[in-house]
Design an enzyme around this catalytic site. Structure first.
Site, PDB file in Angstrom:
ATOM      1  N   CYS A   2       0.838  -1.181   0.000  1.00 33.84           N
ATOM      2  CA  CYS A   2       0.000   0.000   0.000  1.00 33.84           C
ATOM      3  C   CYS A   2       0.884   1.246   0.000  1.00 33.84           C
ATOM      4  O   CYS A   2       2.025   1.219  -0.427  1.00 33.84           O
ATOM      5  CB  CYS A   2      -0.892  -0.002   1.241  1.00 33.84           C
ATOM      6  SG  CYS A   2      -1.671  -1.598   1.596  1.00 33.84           S
ATOM      7  N   LEU A  53      -3.933  -1.420  -0.937  1.00 35.13           N
ATOM      8  CA  LEU A  53      -4.044  -2.445  -1.962  1.00 35.13           C
ATOM      9  C   LEU A  53      -4.343  -3.742  -1.225  1.00 35.13           C
ATOM     10  O   LEU A  53      -3.480  -4.272  -0.521  1.00 35.13           O
ATOM     11  CB  LEU A  53      -2.745  -2.563  -2.765  1.00 35.13           C
ATOM     12  CG  LEU A  53      -2.740  -3.624  -3.874  1.00 35.13           C
ATOM     13  CD1 LEU A  53      -3.726  -3.260  -4.974  1.00 35.13           C
ATOM     14  CD2 LEU A  53      -1.344  -3.798  -4.454  1.00 35.13           C
ATOM     15  N   ILE A  55      -4.580  -7.347  -0.467  1.00 39.10           N
ATOM     16  CA  ILE A  55      -4.035  -8.630  -0.912  1.00 39.10           C
ATOM     17  C   ILE A  55      -4.424  -9.731   0.073  1.00 39.10           C
ATOM     18  O   ILE A  55      -4.860 -10.802  -0.313  1.00 39.10           O
ATOM     19  CB  ILE A  55      -2.495  -8.565  -1.044  1.00 39.10           C
ATOM     20  CG1 ILE A  55      -2.067  -7.457  -2.005  1.00 39.10           C
ATOM     21  CG2 ILE A  55      -1.939  -9.919  -1.477  1.00 39.10           C
ATOM     22  CD1 ILE A  55      -2.365  -7.714  -3.449  1.00 39.10           C
ATOM     23  N   ASN A  77       2.886  -0.436   5.019  1.00 37.80           N
ATOM     24  CA  ASN A  77       3.010  -0.826   3.619  1.00 37.80           C
ATOM     25  C   ASN A  77       3.834  -2.098   3.617  1.00 37.80           C
ATOM     26  O   ASN A  77       5.015  -2.063   3.945  1.00 37.80           O
ATOM     27  CB  ASN A  77       3.713   0.289   2.825  1.00 37.80           C
ATOM     28  CG  ASN A  77       4.186  -0.171   1.460  1.00 37.80           C
ATOM     29  OD1 ASN A  77       3.583  -1.046   0.859  1.00 37.80           O
ATOM     30  ND2 ASN A  77       5.273   0.413   0.983  1.00 37.80           N
ATOM     31  N   GLY A  78       3.208  -3.238   3.297  1.00 36.17           N
ATOM     32  CA  GLY A  78       4.007  -4.448   3.267  1.00 36.17           C
ATOM     33  C   GLY A  78       3.250  -5.715   3.566  1.00 36.17           C
ATOM     34  O   GLY A  78       2.019  -5.745   3.625  1.00 36.17           O
ATOM     35  N   LEU A 249       6.336 -13.067 -12.731  1.00 35.60           N
ATOM     36  CA  LEU A 249       7.054 -12.433 -13.826  1.00 35.60           C
ATOM     37  C   LEU A 249       8.032 -13.461 -14.378  1.00 35.60           C
ATOM     38  O   LEU A 249       8.795 -14.070 -13.614  1.00 35.60           O
ATOM     39  CB  LEU A 249       7.800 -11.193 -13.349  1.00 35.60           C
ATOM     40  CG  LEU A 249       6.944 -10.083 -12.723  1.00 35.60           C
ATOM     41  CD1 LEU A 249       7.810  -8.871 -12.393  1.00 35.60           C
ATOM     42  CD2 LEU A 249       5.804  -9.679 -13.640  1.00 35.60           C
ATOM     43  N   THR A 338      20.575   2.785 -15.409  1.00 37.02           N
ATOM     44  CA  THR A 338      20.139   1.392 -15.475  1.00 37.02           C
ATOM     45  C   THR A 338      18.716   1.239 -14.968  1.00 37.02           C
ATOM     46  O   THR A 338      17.914   0.494 -15.538  1.00 37.02           O
ATOM     47  CB  THR A 338      21.070   0.492 -14.644  1.00 37.02           C
ATOM     48  OG1 THR A 338      22.404   0.648 -15.101  1.00 37.02           O
ATOM     49  CG2 THR A 338      20.671  -0.959 -14.769  1.00 37.02           C
ATOM     50  N   ARG A 341      16.239   2.551 -17.588  1.00 38.43           N
ATOM     51  CA  ARG A 341      16.178   1.634 -18.730  1.00 38.43           C
ATOM     52  C   ARG A 341      15.312   0.415 -18.421  1.00 38.43           C
ATOM     53  O   ARG A 341      14.485  -0.010 -19.231  1.00 38.43           O
ATOM     54  CB  ARG A 341      17.580   1.158 -19.100  1.00 38.43           C
ATOM     55  CG  ARG A 341      18.478   2.184 -19.754  1.00 38.43           C
ATOM     56  CD  ARG A 341      19.879   1.593 -19.905  1.00 38.43           C
ATOM     57  NE  ARG A 341      20.812   2.481 -20.599  1.00 38.43           N
ATOM     58  CZ  ARG A 341      22.092   2.217 -20.780  1.00 38.43           C
ATOM     59  NH1 ARG A 341      22.595   1.074 -20.304  1.00 38.43           N
ATOM     60  NH2 ARG A 341      22.876   3.064 -21.423  1.00 38.43           N
ATOM     61  N   SER A 363       8.622 -12.197  -8.260  1.00 36.77           N
ATOM     62  CA  SER A 363       9.674 -11.745  -9.159  1.00 36.77           C
ATOM     63  C   SER A 363      11.032 -12.262  -8.694  1.00 36.77           C
ATOM     64  O   SER A 363      11.187 -12.705  -7.558  1.00 36.77           O
ATOM     65  CB  SER A 363       9.666 -10.215  -9.233  1.00 36.77           C
ATOM     66  OG  SER A 363      10.510  -9.744 -10.252  1.00 36.77           O
TER      67      SER A 363
END
Length: 575
Positions: A2, A53, A55, A77-78, A249, A338, A341, A363
């Site tokens: 969050c 958010l 979850i 947040n977590g 991912l 980096t 990109r 991920s």
């Protein structure tokens, strides 16, 4: 995951509740992180705003989380992956008000503060002790109303972002993203990972200390391949905790493919009840992105077919990526070359994932830091140097890959979890003998390759073409034309006169390439002022190395570039 925003003023006669409209408007700048609900707590000394958010426990668990008596107010947040074990350890001493995994933070604090008046110093030390027991990713602000005390803390690696600063009247502000503080706090800074701050003492303390951080600490600690594999599988299993649709991912590289392989093994059972029932969403979906014909898209198809995931490979064009740059930089709050990109395709991928109704993804970030996976590690002179570089890389991860993965995904309300940085797994992987991680000829006759010890632990789990695929940095793997196009556009955008005056316009860490100048200009438009610029790391690098590692090879200094292609010849040289 969050966003949080907190304002604290502990002076007599203060009333921060009058700042409620301002706090709400600034918290709204972070609402992409938590589009599901907003919550507020306001009293004379503390104001907390939370954008959620959902979850875990989506029907309950709204924040800020309050204790039954209203004394404790928590904005987090977590995710706390071991919350059930910690809840059991607190016994009946705390009356839980929700099914949120994060409420255990209130319970642990309350247990610490029982009888605190007679042992204040010990209680302060105990806060660091229970923070060390949290296996998760988090940034939180806890307000103890009766004691007029706030505790602020961030997870050990810094997976969750957190910033802090002071306004012109001396009030303390904290927020998940810098954009919520930039125009109120002239001294905005990154809150350091693995630390906690106590307004009662004004002290910032480090709580995350581990023996493997010491020079030579890992020598001789052998870890069998089976134990390494089992530990990582357990980490992935823990982090699949979710009550909403999730996915993985899958770039087709080693790290994301291992995460996907482990997740596919557990996806059909519900993690929240110890695999006793069928999962709510039993089909595992995987996601990849790249330019048409990119190496990652091709490799991801191979991995997905072998693992049986429902795979979604998306393409983007060079113009779509370049068009997104201003928004990408505004979201990631960095001008590091980096990072920009790699963040751009990830940002575009997150939007596609969000459109499919997925709210969480696993991920592969962190593996290269733990196992020395970047190509320049081929040149590490000895095990001590190798291990010290992995520690340096982990210490900086919150400013690079963790920042990229978190903010690129959360720009569209998608949470990214990182099993390679699971704290239990880190204890094993960072404590193993660094000699075993070094790039050297293998006993089975295979040529030297990075992360061989990890590959060997998962022999047979993935197709050989994936398991033994050479390292590709994400910004390279999405298509080599991406970096070339960015450099070409920068040459058009940044004129000779402007670039010649780079040091005057940007006295702090002046850009040394036109591409870096371009990103810096876009950053300055969103985040003016030297304080914001100082939150972004700098210094020379060769394919994501720390500045210290450039000394490993005299050729590195001449070829310094953040792209992995700068040292792409190391495999051929090792044969």
């Amino acid at each position: 995951m969050c966003s949080i925003l907190g304002i604290f003023d502990l002076r007599r006669g203060a009333d921060v509740s009058v700042l409620r409209p301002l706090a709400l408007s600034l918290s709204a700048l972070q609402r992409h992180r938590g589009p599901d609900w907003s919550g507020v707590h306001a009293d004379a000394n503390a104001l907390l705003v939370h954008e959620r958010l959902a979850i875990v426990d989506p029907l309950g668990g709204a924040q800020p989380l309050r204790s039954a008596d209203g004394q404790l107010v928590l904005a987090v947040n977590g995710e706390i992956y071991n919350h059930r074990e910690l809840e059991d350890a607190t016994g009946d001493g705390y009356d839980f008000q929700s099914g949120s995994d994060c409420e255990v933070i209130n319970a642990l604090y309350a247990a610490t503060m029982d009888g605190v008046e007679g042992r204040r110093r010990a209680a302060c030390e105990d806060i660091g002790a229970w923070l060390s027991r949290l296996n998760g990713i988090f940034a939180f602000a806890l307000w103890d109303r009766d004691r007029g005390r706030a505790i602020i803390a961030r997870d050990p690696i810094g997976v969750c972002p957190l910033y802090w600063g002071h306004d012109g009247d001396g009030r303390l502000w904290v927020a998940s993203e810098m954009k919520a503080l930039a125009r109120s706090c002239a001294d905005v800074e990154v809150f350091p990972p693995g630390h906690w701050y106590d307004t009662a003492t004004g002290e910032l303390r480090r709580y995350y200390e581990r023996p493997w951080r010491e020079r030579g600490a890992t020598l001789g600690r052998r870890v069998e391949p089976a134990a390494l594999r089992e530990a990582f599988e357990a980490a992935v299993h823990r982090q699949m905790m979710a009550d909403v649709p999730y996915g993985v991912l899958l770039s087709g590289g080693l790290d994301s493919s291992l995460v996907a392989a482990c997740a596919a093994r557990f996806a059909r059972r519900r993690i929240e009840d110890d695999d006793a029932s069928e999962a709510w969403w039993p089909r595992l979906h995987s996601f990849a992105i790249g330019l048409e014909g990119s190496p990652d898209l091709a490799a991801a198809e191979v991995a997905a077919k072998a693992l049986g995931t429902v795979h979604h490979g998306f393409t983007y064009t060079l113009e779509e990526g370049i068009d997104a740059l201003p928004e990408v930089i505004r979201h990631i709050e960095s001008f590091d070359v980096t990072t920009v990109r790699a963040s751009t395709p990830m940002y575009l991928l997150a939007r596609r994932i969000k459109a499919m109704g997925v709210k969480m993804v696993l991920s592969g970030e962190g593996s290269d830091e733990v196992f020395g996976g970047y190509l320049y590690f081929h040149r590490a002179p000895d095990a001590d140097a190798f291990h010290e570089e992995t520690v340096r890389k982990l210490d900086a991860l919150h400013q690079y890959d963790c920042l990229r993965a978190n903010k690129s995904m959360m720009a569209w309300g998608v949470e990214a979890r990182v099993p390679f940085l699971d704290l239990e797994f880190l204890e094993l992987a960072m404590g193993m003998d660094a000699e075993a991680k070094m790039v050297a000829p293998r006993p089975n006759g295979r040529p030297p390759i990075e992360k061989a010890v990890l590959r060997e632990a998962f022999e047979g789990v993935l197709p050989a073409s994936i398991l033994w695929r050479q390292k590709e940095q994400f910004s390279d793997g999405v298509g080599y034309g991406w970096i070339d196009a960015l450099k070409a556009r920068a040459a058009e955008v940044v004129g000779d006169a402007a670039f010649a005056d780079a040091a005057k316009r940007f006295p702090h860490d002046p850009p040394v390439t036109r591409e870096a100048y371009w990103y810096r200009s876009l950053f300055e438009a969103a985040f003016p002022g030297q304080a914001c610029a100082r939150t972004v790391p700098g210094g020379p690098s060769i394919a994501c190395s720390s500045p210290a590692a450039i000394a490993w090879d005299a050729a590195f200094a001449a070829a310094a570039d953040p792209s992995g292609r700068a040292v792409a010849g190391v495999h051929a040289a090792a044969l």
